[in-house]
Design an enzyme around this catalytic site. Sequence first.
Site, PDB file in Angstrom:
ATOM      1  N   GLU A 197       7.192 -27.094 -13.049  1.00 41.38           N
ATOM      2  CA  GLU A 197       7.238 -28.080 -14.134  1.00 41.38           C
ATOM      3  C   GLU A 197       7.948 -27.576 -15.403  1.00 41.38           C
ATOM      4  O   GLU A 197       7.685 -28.074 -16.495  1.00 41.38           O
ATOM      5  CB  GLU A 197       5.820 -28.526 -14.486  1.00 41.38           C
TER       6      GLU A 197
ATOM      7  N   HIS B  18       1.854 -26.891 -21.827  1.00 40.39           N
ATOM      8  CA  HIS B  18       1.472 -27.873 -20.810  1.00 40.39           C
ATOM      9  C   HIS B  18       0.235 -27.342 -20.095  1.00 40.39           C
ATOM     10  O   HIS B  18       0.221 -26.203 -19.631  1.00 40.39           O
ATOM     11  CB  HIS B  18       2.589 -28.094 -19.793  1.00 40.39           C
TER      12      HIS B  18
ATOM     13  N   HIS C  64      -3.434 -35.894 -14.506  1.00 38.25           N
ATOM     14  CA  HIS C  64      -2.728 -34.618 -14.410  1.00 38.25           C
ATOM     15  C   HIS C  64      -3.095 -33.680 -15.563  1.00 38.25           C
ATOM     16  O   HIS C  64      -3.650 -32.613 -15.335  1.00 38.25           O
ATOM     17  CB  HIS C  64      -1.221 -34.934 -14.373  1.00 38.25           C
TER      18      HIS C  64
HETATM   19 ZN   LIG Z   1       1.014 -29.780 -14.690  1.00 35.06          ZN
END
Ligand SMILES: [Zn+2]
Length: 245
Positions: free
Chosen positions: A81, A100, A172
Amino acid sequence: MDNSDERIAGQVKELVAANHVLFARGVVDGFGHVSVRHAIDPARFLLSRSMAPALVASGDILTYDLEGREVRDDTRPSYIERFIHSEVYRARPDVMAVVHSHSPAVIPFSVVKSATIRPVYHLAGFLGESTPVYEIREDAGDSTDLLIRDSRLGAALSRCLKQHVAVLLRGHGSTVVGENLRQAVFRAVYLEMNARIQADALQLGEVTYLTAEEAAAAAITNERQMDRAWDLWLWEAERHRSIYT
Ligand SMILES: [Zn+2]
């Protein structure tokens, strides 16, 4: 070592510390990542190779361009990612650091449509009035693994982020940005804490949220005291590591 080498070495050192702090504060575990924009070349950023943040050392920090490519062709695996970081840096010149994570208290606010994360206490004033939620189905259908796997999805996520400091990713996690690394870490920690407190408060009854003006004023005050929290968290993270190493 010239001045620019020293600046990058300083960034690497602080980025390693940020990885450890985010783990010690429960924001990341085996997953999640934090990056900082390159101090000399704004079209690059520093991010660890793919590994658990708590274990990151300076030799694990790689340099990426805004296409999400490792600039020295390091063959060690990259985070899938990384495009979250590359596209946020591309879209937001003001952003100098990105976190993140899949920090758990935030997730319910990404999946319950009627639940909006809002600042319930002063330390989360940076959230302002609203935090958007990114729905990957709108860009990639309903059978993905929910990961931001390429530049196209990274760009779609950063369009959803707009000028906010945080965006939730449905089912997520979240992505938080800052004008510097310590600020991004501070925001990631207090986004998680606010989510926990907000969920607790909602169990009790009607919640009084900060007004937009209160949130803005509190954010300015917290900004001036951020190093106090950073110093504590760093001490905590180092203690934590010394138990295991
Ligand atoms: Zn993630």
